[in-house]
Scaffold this motif. Structure first.
Motif, PDB file in Angstrom:
ATOM      1  N   VAL A  24      -3.314  -2.564   7.050  1.00  0.00           N
ATOM      2  CA  VAL A  24      -4.322  -2.854   8.079  1.00  0.00           C
ATOM      3  C   VAL A  24      -5.649  -3.227   7.435  1.00  0.00           C
ATOM      4  N   THR A  25      -5.967  -2.575   6.328  1.00  0.00           N
ATOM      5  CA  THR A  25      -7.254  -2.836   5.672  1.00  0.00           C
ATOM      6  C   THR A  25      -7.113  -3.305   4.223  1.00  0.00           C
ATOM      7  N   HIS A  26      -5.911  -3.293   3.683  1.00  0.00           N
ATOM      8  CA  HIS A  26      -5.703  -3.710   2.294  1.00  0.00           C
ATOM      9  C   HIS A  26      -4.552  -4.719   2.222  1.00  0.00           C
ATOM     10  N   ASN A  27      -4.570  -5.501   1.161  1.00  0.00           N
ATOM     11  CA  ASN A  27      -3.510  -6.489   0.953  1.00  0.00           C
ATOM     12  C   ASN A  27      -2.306  -5.799   0.307  1.00  0.00           C
ATOM     13  N   THR A  28      -1.238  -5.644   1.070  1.00  0.00           N
ATOM     14  CA  THR A  28      -0.012  -5.021   0.541  1.00  0.00           C
ATOM     15  C   THR A  28       1.172  -5.991   0.640  1.00  0.00           C
ATOM     16  N   MET A  29       0.873  -7.290   0.574  1.00  0.00           N
ATOM     17  CA  MET A  29       1.942  -8.291   0.647  1.00  0.00           C
ATOM     18  C   MET A  29       2.918  -8.162  -0.526  1.00  0.00           C
ATOM     19  N   TRP A  88      -4.235  10.486   6.344  1.00  0.00           N
ATOM     20  CA  TRP A  88      -5.683  10.284   6.211  1.00  0.00           C
ATOM     21  C   TRP A  88      -6.089   8.900   6.700  1.00  0.00           C
ATOM     22  N   LYS A  89      -5.297   7.883   6.332  1.00  0.00           N
ATOM     23  CA  LYS A  89      -5.612   6.509   6.740  1.00  0.00           C
ATOM     24  C   LYS A  89      -5.461   6.336   8.246  1.00  0.00           C
ATOM     25  N   LEU A 116      -8.364   5.048  11.291  1.00  0.00           N
ATOM     26  CA  LEU A 116      -8.229   3.796  12.031  1.00  0.00           C
ATOM     27  C   LEU A 116      -8.418   4.020  13.527  1.00  0.00           C
ATOM     28  N   ARG A 117      -8.919   3.014  14.207  1.00  0.00           N
ATOM     29  CA  ARG A 117      -9.056   3.089  15.659  1.00  0.00           C
ATOM     30  C   ARG A 117      -7.683   3.144  16.305  1.00  0.00           C
ATOM     31  N   LYS A 118      -7.580   3.857  17.408  1.00  0.00           N
ATOM     32  CA  LYS A 118      -6.310   3.966  18.111  1.00  0.00           C
ATOM     33  C   LYS A 118      -6.066   2.723  18.948  1.00  0.00           C
TER      34      LYS A 118
END
Length: 202
Positions: free
Chosen positions: A96-101, A181-182, A186-188
């Protein structure tokens, strides 16, 4: 398992990412194979209709030893599948917030490498192995023992299995804590709610 896999590749295939479906399917195959192998090697020892089967295994030592190796090897395979499911959820949540491609590209090679590594680890720590079935007259069913003149590595292999399980437990625990934690930061949204659900299932 068949119902769940059918649902994953049918009605909800657009909801789930490909890596989760592949890893979950592999986990299902490993778990079913583990159950079948344990059933053939242990449960049937008490069934008189299959006593000849164990006599036949004594006559075909290579096959008997392979089945014996698989009993412990599937332990490693199940742990690897657990680790991969945890890694998959971790990668998707952090995407959602990091590049994990990179995960989508390398999850299959990582899975197969870990499985092959575990095969090598177990064979190096346990081989040679020689299992002999015998009929226990007092109990009234078949049992087996490992020839101690050949099998001198049982305790070492058991210790390595224990250490491997502890490492997997630790790594999965750390990844799950980071995922929780992540998710809390994050917004729901509908998307995040879906990830929370799949995270809890895993």
């Amino acid at each position: 398992y068949f119902v769940v896999i059918y649902a994953m590749y049918g009605g909800v295939r657009r909801v789930l990412n490909r890596s989760f479906k592949v890893i979950f399917t592999l986990t299902a195959v490993v778990n079913i194979a583990t159950w079948l192998n344990a059933w053939l090697n242990m449960r049937l020892q008490r069934e008189s209709a299959f006593f000849e089967y164990f006599e036949w295994l004594n006559e075909h030592q290579v096959l008997s030893d392979i089945l014996a190796v698989l009993i412990s090897q599937f332990y490693y395979a199940q742990n690897v599948c657990l680790l991969m499911l945890t890694l998959d959820r971790f990668a998707v949540i952090w995407s959602v917030t990091h590049n994990t491609m990179w995960w989508n590209k390398y999850y299959l090679p990582i899975t197969f490498f870990l499985q092959l590594f575990c095969v090598a680890l177990y064979l190096i720590s346990r081989w040679p192995i020689h299992r002999v079935f015998y009929f226990d007259k007092e109990a009234g069913f078949y049992s087996f023992y490992y020839d101690k003149s050949i099998n001198c590595n049982h305790e070492r292999a058991t210790s390595i299995q224990l250490c491997f399980g502890v490492v997997i437990l630790f790594v999965c625990s750390v990844l799950n804590i980071l995922s929780i934690w992540k998710l809390r930061r994050l917004r729901k949204t509908t998307s995040i709610s879906k990830e929370i659900a799949f995270f809890l299932i895993c």
